[in-house]
Design a protein around this motif. Structure first.
Motif, PDB file in Angstrom:
ATOM      1  N   ALA A   1     -32.059  31.622  80.627  1.00  0.00           N
ATOM      2  CA  ALA A   1     -32.534  32.949  81.803  1.00  0.00           C
ATOM      3  C   ALA A   1     -31.328  33.197  82.783  1.00  0.00           C
ATOM      4  O   ALA A   1     -30.703  33.876  83.190  1.00  0.00           O
ATOM      5  CB  ALA A   1     -33.835  32.493  82.269  1.00  0.00           C
ATOM      6  N   LEU A   2     -30.713  32.047  83.447  1.00  0.00           N
ATOM      7  CA  LEU A   2     -29.735  31.309  84.405  1.00  0.00           C
ATOM      8  C   LEU A   2     -28.565  32.054  84.150  1.00  0.00           C
ATOM      9  O   LEU A   2     -27.875  32.837  84.750  1.00  0.00           O
ATOM     10  CB  LEU A   2     -29.239  29.503  84.968  1.00  0.00           C
ATOM     11  N   TYR A   3     -28.159  32.141  82.957  1.00  0.00           N
ATOM     12  CA  TYR A   3     -27.276  32.608  81.974  1.00  0.00           C
ATOM     13  C   TYR A   3     -27.284  34.181  82.614  1.00  0.00           C
ATOM     14  O   TYR A   3     -26.108  35.155  82.609  1.00  0.00           O
ATOM     15  CB  TYR A   3     -26.374  32.495  80.524  1.00  0.00           C
ATOM     16  N   GLY A   4     -28.735  34.849  82.038  1.00  0.00           N
ATOM     17  CA  GLY A   4     -28.768  36.223  81.804  1.00  0.00           C
ATOM     18  C   GLY A   4     -28.510  36.755  83.541  1.00  0.00           C
ATOM     19  O   GLY A   4     -28.529  37.359  83.840  1.00  0.00           O
ATOM     20  N   CYS A   5     -29.464  35.912  84.226  1.00  0.00           N
ATOM     21  CA  CYS A   5     -29.290  36.034  85.610  1.00  0.00           C
ATOM     22  C   CYS A   5     -27.894  36.217  86.711  1.00  0.00           C
ATOM     23  O   CYS A   5     -27.577  37.321  87.136  1.00  0.00           O
ATOM     24  CB  CYS A   5     -30.503  35.191  86.104  1.00  0.00           C
ATOM     25  N   THR A   6     -27.536  35.265  85.925  1.00  0.00           N
ATOM     26  CA  THR A   6     -25.892  35.486  86.689  1.00  0.00           C
ATOM     27  C   THR A   6     -25.132  36.621  86.721  1.00  0.00           C
ATOM     28  O   THR A   6     -23.703  37.521  87.250  1.00  0.00           O
ATOM     29  CB  THR A   6     -25.068  34.119  86.358  1.00  0.00           C
ATOM     30  N   TYR A   7     -25.399  36.731  84.575  1.00  0.00           N
ATOM     31  CA  TYR A   7     -24.254  37.951  84.447  1.00  0.00           C
ATOM     32  C   TYR A   7     -25.088  39.342  84.413  1.00  0.00           C
ATOM     33  O   TYR A   7     -23.760  40.359  85.590  1.00  0.00           O
ATOM     34  CB  TYR A   7     -24.728  37.828  82.237  1.00  0.00           C
ATOM     35  N   ALA A   8     -26.010  39.634  85.224  1.00  0.00           N
ATOM     36  CA  ALA A   8     -27.134  40.780  85.705  1.00  0.00           C
ATOM     37  C   ALA A   8     -26.560  40.988  87.342  1.00  0.00           C
ATOM     38  O   ALA A   8     -26.013  41.981  87.191  1.00  0.00           O
ATOM     39  CB  ALA A   8     -28.444  40.629  85.414  1.00  0.00           C
TER      40      ALA A   8
END
Length: 380
Positions: free
Chosen positions: A131-138
């Protein structure tokens, strides 16, 4: 766990999101200023989808030849060149070719980067770290339109900033280890069909989110302009959607480490359906701003949960294969979404974009209520 490598890979993918976020809306706004209609802009938005399908086909074979980290660095530098050429060669046909190249190059980065991250994380932290990956990408995509608004759309600064980011990003991957091994193979549509049959809910959700993301960065600014908003407000609305995507991914990932992930999946699908239907009704009211947040969060949650569920099941070459299928589905979603929404906006309804997302979310909800939507669990 290799924390330094995790954050290096995370930062390199983040640079891609920021580069796309600052350059891709500029492409659509530039075409709008040149007098192109929604369908022509939709064709431009869909062009990377063909590149995604090609990139998914060759990613594993190239990684087996060159190595995961080295191939990622080469692709990031090639992406910088492609985005820089958008500024140098302002021509619709040339841009179609460049968008195809960008699709191929950055698809390989995403396949290898997501595989690398899912390989590194430990199971008890999988939900939060993915989720941290998805969050930082967003967040990187959010920052892109905001940065473009600050730079202005009358010049080519957005293209040059995007190219500069991709020039620097490969340096972060020097000396990093722990990347998944890959065999030399080429994924086919027959392999994709078997993947979709084994995990139909994940396959649908990935394609739906791909259509969502392609339309948000390219057609949503045009949609807002056509509904009477200024370019600044249109870019702010795009950023608000990405805010929702970014801010709620970490809570969703944390919940995925403690609650049934399938229940969370269904909840996100229902919220996406409801918010998509509400957008045309609330567009010119203050309530549209929180609705944009829900719209982005529910769509992003589907993709984050899909990556988490894939990471549960696969390792090494199987993980790279699964992410190659995710990229194939991404290409299909990026291709169909903008084309259908662009044509619908021009010839059927000005609200085709949110209505198309509502139809996709409804199909996913129906699928999730059936047996076998997630196949048979096979933990890695």
């Amino acid at each position: 766990m290799r924390w330094a490598t995790y954050f290096a890979v995370l930062a390199s993918v983040l640079s891609v999101g920021l580069a796309l976020g600052v350059s891709m809306p500029l492409v659509s706004l530039r075409l709008e200023g040149w007098g192109y209609g929604s369908f022509a802009i939709g064709v431009m938005a869909a062009m990377p989808a063909f590149g995604v399908l090609l990139g998914a086909k060759v990613a594993s074979r190239m990684a087996s030849w060159l190595g995961t980290a080295h191939l990622m660095r080469l692709c990031l530098w090639a992406g910088a060149v492609s985005i820089g050429l958008l500024a140098i060669l302002p021509s619709y046909p040339v841009w179609l070719v460049l968008r195809l190249m960008i699709g191929v190059i950055l698809t390989i980065v995403f396949i290898l980067g997501e595989s690398w991250i899912n390989q590194l994380v430990v199971e008890q932290w999988r939900g939060r770290l993915v989720a941290l990956y998805g969050c930082t990408y967003a967040l990187s995509q959010l920052s892109g339109p905001l940065l473009l608004g600050a730079l202005g759309t009358d010049h080519d600064y957005g293209f040059w900033v995007g190219a500069g980011l991709l020039l620097v990003a490969p340096l972060l991957l020097l000396g990093r280890s722990g990347a998944p091994t890959a065999e030399s193979f080429s994924v086919t549509f027959g392999d994709l069909w078997r993947f979709c049959r084994s995990l139909p809910a994940i396959a649908w959700a990935v394609a739906l989110f791909a259509a969502f993301e392609a339309m948000i960065l390219t057609l949503l600014p045009v949609y807002c302009l056509q509904q009477g908003f200024t370019a600044e407000i249109a870019l702010a609305m795009v950023s608000t959607v990405v805010v929702g995507d970014a801010l709620l991914q970490l809570p969703i990932g944390a919940l995925a480490d403690y609650l049934p992930r399938r229940t969370l999946f269904l909840s996100c699908a229902v919220l996406l359906l409801a918010s998509s239907l509400a957008i045309p009704l609330l567009l010119h009211t203050p309530l549209i701003w929180p609705m944009w947040v829900v719209f982005g969060a529910s769509a992003g949650g589907l993709f984050t949960l899909s990556l988490i569920l894939i990471g549960e099941r696969y390792r090494d070459d199987a993980l790279v294969r699964a992410n190659a299928h995710v990229a194939q589905l991404w290409g299909i979603g990026c291709l169909i979404g903008p084309l259908v929404a662009g044509a619908g906006s021009q010839w059927i309804s000005g609200h085709a974009l949110p209505l198309l997302m509502a139809a996709g979310a409804l199909g996913l909800v129906v699928l999730l209520l059936r047996q076998g939507a997630f196949g048979v669990a096979q933990p890695a």
